[in-house]
Design a protein around this motif. Structure first.
Motif, PDB file in Angstrom:
ATOM      1  N   LYS A  60      -9.513  -1.324   0.540  1.00  0.00           N
ATOM      2  CA  LYS A  60     -10.275  -2.646   0.249  1.00  0.00           C
ATOM      3  C   LYS A  60      -8.943  -3.628   0.261  1.00  0.00           C
ATOM      4  CE  LYS A  60     -13.384  -5.609  -2.120  1.00  0.00           C
ATOM      5  NZ  LYS A  60     -12.527  -6.586  -2.460  1.00  0.00           N
ATOM      6  N   ASP A  61      -7.950  -3.053  -0.540  1.00  0.00           N
ATOM      7  CA  ASP A  61      -6.818  -4.005  -0.741  1.00  0.00           C
ATOM      8  C   ASP A  61      -5.599  -4.041  -0.035  1.00  0.00           C
ATOM      9  OD1 ASP A  61      -8.033  -4.935  -3.219  1.00  0.00           O
ATOM     10  OD2 ASP A  61      -7.138  -3.509  -4.451  1.00  0.00           O
ATOM     11  N   ARG A  62      -5.746  -2.897   0.921  1.00  0.00           N
ATOM     12  CA  ARG A  62      -4.520  -2.982   2.033  1.00  0.00           C
ATOM     13  C   ARG A  62      -3.178  -2.979   1.763  1.00  0.00           C
ATOM     14  NH1 ARG A  62      -7.170  -7.263   6.762  1.00  0.00           N
ATOM     15  NH2 ARG A  62      -9.098  -6.169   6.813  1.00  0.00           N
ATOM     16  N   GLN A  63      -3.041  -2.065   0.786  1.00  0.00           N
ATOM     17  CA  GLN A  63      -1.699  -1.859   0.155  1.00  0.00           C
ATOM     18  C   GLN A  63      -0.882  -0.985   0.923  1.00  0.00           C
ATOM     19  OE1 GLN A  63      -1.497  -1.681  -4.128  1.00  0.00           O
ATOM     20  NE2 GLN A  63      -3.611  -1.101  -4.091  1.00  0.00           N
ATOM     21  N   PHE A  64       0.400  -1.396   1.673  1.00  0.00           N
ATOM     22  CA  PHE A  64       0.894  -0.744   2.239  1.00  0.00           C
ATOM     23  C   PHE A  64       2.454  -0.331   1.826  1.00  0.00           C
ATOM     24  CE2 PHE A  64      -1.580  -3.487   4.641  1.00  0.00           C
ATOM     25  CZ  PHE A  64      -2.629  -2.210   5.572  1.00  0.00           C
ATOM     26  N   ASN A  65       3.165   0.628   2.513  1.00  0.00           N
ATOM     27  CA  ASN A  65       4.576   0.499   2.309  1.00  0.00           C
ATOM     28  C   ASN A  65       4.783   1.403   0.841  1.00  0.00           C
ATOM     29  OD1 ASN A  65       5.997  -0.410   4.806  1.00  0.00           O
ATOM     30  ND2 ASN A  65       4.735  -2.071   4.332  1.00  0.00           N
ATOM     31  N   VAL A  66       5.735   0.740   0.264  1.00  0.00           N
ATOM     32  CA  VAL A  66       6.108   1.509  -1.360  1.00  0.00           C
ATOM     33  C   VAL A  66       4.892   1.891  -2.067  1.00  0.00           C
ATOM     34  CG1 VAL A  66       7.488   1.360  -3.112  1.00  0.00           C
ATOM     35  CG2 VAL A  66       8.385   0.680  -0.961  1.00  0.00           C
ATOM     36  N   THR A  67       4.153   0.741  -2.358  1.00  0.00           N
ATOM     37  CA  THR A  67       2.896   0.643  -3.251  1.00  0.00           C
ATOM     38  C   THR A  67       1.724   1.992  -2.540  1.00  0.00           C
ATOM     39  OG1 THR A  67       3.327  -1.923  -3.675  1.00  0.00           O
ATOM     40  CG2 THR A  67       1.432  -0.557  -4.225  1.00  0.00           C
ATOM     41  N   GLY A  68       1.524   1.530  -0.991  1.00  0.00           N
ATOM     42  CA  GLY A  68       0.694   2.302  -0.619  1.00  0.00           C
ATOM     43  C   GLY A  68       1.029   4.013  -0.657  1.00  0.00           C
ATOM     44  N   LEU A  69       2.370   4.052  -0.422  1.00  0.00           N
ATOM     45  CA  LEU A  69       2.889   5.406  -0.311  1.00  0.00           C
ATOM     46  C   LEU A  69       2.888   6.188  -1.557  1.00  0.00           C
ATOM     47  CD1 LEU A  69       5.806   5.237   2.068  1.00  0.00           C
ATOM     48  CD2 LEU A  69       3.692   6.427   2.555  1.00  0.00           C
ATOM     49  N   PHE A  70       2.894   5.301  -2.826  1.00  0.00           N
ATOM     50  CA  PHE A  70       2.888   5.808  -4.063  1.00  0.00           C
ATOM     51  C   PHE A  70       1.675   6.283  -4.616  1.00  0.00           C
ATOM     52  CE2 PHE A  70       2.761   5.221  -8.716  1.00  0.00           C
ATOM     53  CZ  PHE A  70       3.548   6.116  -9.175  1.00  0.00           C
ATOM     54  N   ILE A  71       0.639   5.530  -4.291  1.00  0.00           N
ATOM     55  CA  ILE A  71      -0.613   5.867  -4.461  1.00  0.00           C
ATOM     56  C   ILE A  71      -1.317   7.052  -4.004  1.00  0.00           C
ATOM     57  CG2 ILE A  71      -3.022   4.763  -4.300  1.00  0.00           C
ATOM     58  CD1 ILE A  71      -2.008   1.870  -4.771  1.00  0.00           C
ATOM     59  N   LEU A  72      -0.889   6.954  -2.609  1.00  0.00           N
ATOM     60  CA  LEU A  72      -1.532   8.328  -1.866  1.00  0.00           C
ATOM     61  C   LEU A  72      -0.860   9.307  -2.165  1.00  0.00           C
ATOM     62  CD1 LEU A  72      -2.036   6.809   1.669  1.00  0.00           C
ATOM     63  CD2 LEU A  72      -3.736   6.999  -0.017  1.00  0.00           C
ATOM     64  N   GLY A  73       0.510   9.246  -2.292  1.00  0.00           N
ATOM     65  CA  GLY A  73       1.399  10.386  -2.554  1.00  0.00           C
ATOM     66  C   GLY A  73       1.074  10.984  -3.935  1.00  0.00           C
ATOM     67  N   SER A  74       0.953  10.072  -5.135  1.00  0.00           N
ATOM     68  CA  SER A  74       0.777  10.673  -6.210  1.00  0.00           C
ATOM     69  C   SER A  74      -0.964  11.227  -6.452  1.00  0.00           C
ATOM     70  CB  SER A  74       1.049   9.140  -7.459  1.00  0.00           C
ATOM     71  OG  SER A  74       0.076   8.236  -7.119  1.00  0.00           O
ATOM     72  N   MET A  75      -1.828  10.582  -5.737  1.00  0.00           N
ATOM     73  CA  MET A  75      -3.174  11.061  -5.754  1.00  0.00           C
ATOM     74  C   MET A  75      -3.263  12.497  -4.959  1.00  0.00           C
ATOM     75  SD  MET A  75      -6.580   9.187  -4.370  1.00  0.00           S
ATOM     76  CE  MET A  75      -6.082   9.010  -2.566  1.00  0.00           C
ATOM     77  N   LEU A  76      -2.274  12.708  -4.063  1.00  0.00           N
ATOM     78  CA  LEU A  76      -2.458  13.906  -3.367  1.00  0.00           C
ATOM     79  C   LEU A  76      -1.598  14.952  -4.312  1.00  0.00           C
ATOM     80  CD1 LEU A  76      -2.779  15.718  -0.880  1.00  0.00           C
ATOM     81  CD2 LEU A  76      -0.487  14.831  -0.081  1.00  0.00           C
TER      82      LEU A  76
END
Length: 227
Positions: A57-73
């Protein structure tokens, strides 16, 4: 203002629902039929679903998005490989301390993670990353991002401390309490961080206004064409 207030209350409600209420209910009523470990794994599902939803929904990308997806994984992988409920909690403590250690390293090398989050946010508002990075590294602005980084470090230590204290004193039965106490602590730290970000925005606005005023003073007077 009223719409913002209602929106914030709605977000708080969603966070409470997906990060605390639903996980607590799944843990409490799932322990007997599924066992501690399976119930604990299932209790993480609402938070994962909500995180993915917010990310999309928030369309977060790059550093922020990678951190969110990476930490969740990474977090999900650690949970699945833990093998027991108690080990899962301890592994999450170790993982949280690992992130805190990374924050310390980033603080020492003067690459605060909040600064890059701010660059991503500014990009979504239409500002070039290169310009935002140059601006945020200016003296008087950069130091505030370092302070937020310190808050991140303290937050990681507090979260680990809450978990270890409850686990050692009450054992695995305290998992439900952990969810509630850690969510409250998370809100407190989030409020501090948001307040600091708002203050940085004021500093940035004042800085850009001063730069603009200096540039305007240097502009030559317009030449009047002879009639």
């Amino acid at each position: 203002m009223a719409n913002n207030s209602q929106s914030n209350k709605y977000l708080i409600f969603l966070e409470l629902l997906f990060y605390a209420a639903l996980p607590y209910a799944i843990w409490k009523f799932g322990r007997e039929p599924f066992g501690d470990y399976a119930a604990m794994l299932l209790s993480t599902v609402p938070g994962i679903i909500y995180t993915v939803y917010r990310f999309a929904k928030d369309r977060q990308f790059n550093v922020t998005g990678l951190f969110i997806l990476g930490s969740m994984l990474i977090g999900t992988t650690v949970d699945l490989l833990s093998g027991s409920a108690e080990q899962m909690i301890w592994n999450n403590v170790y993982l949280g301390l690992f992130y805190t250690f990374l924050y310390v390293i980033l603080f020492i090398i003067k690459k605060p993670f909040p600064l890059y989050v701010a660059i991503d946010f500014a990009y979504l508002q239409g500002y070039a990353r290169k310009d935002s990075k140059a601006l945020f590294f200016q003296k008087g602005i950069f130091e505030w991002f370092q302070l937020i980084q310190i808050v991140f470090i303290i937050r990681g230590l507090v979260m680990a401390g809450i978990t270890v204290f409850l686990l050692q004193k009450y054992g695995i039965d305290s998992y439900g309490d952990m969810l509630i106490y850690k969510r409250i602590a998370s809100w407190l730290f989030s409020g501090i961080v948001m307040g600091m970000f708002f203050y940085i925005n004021v500093i940035v606005q004042n800085y850009t206004n001063r730069v603009q005023e200096k540039n305007d003073e240097k502009l030559p007077e317009p030449e009047v064409m002879a009639k």
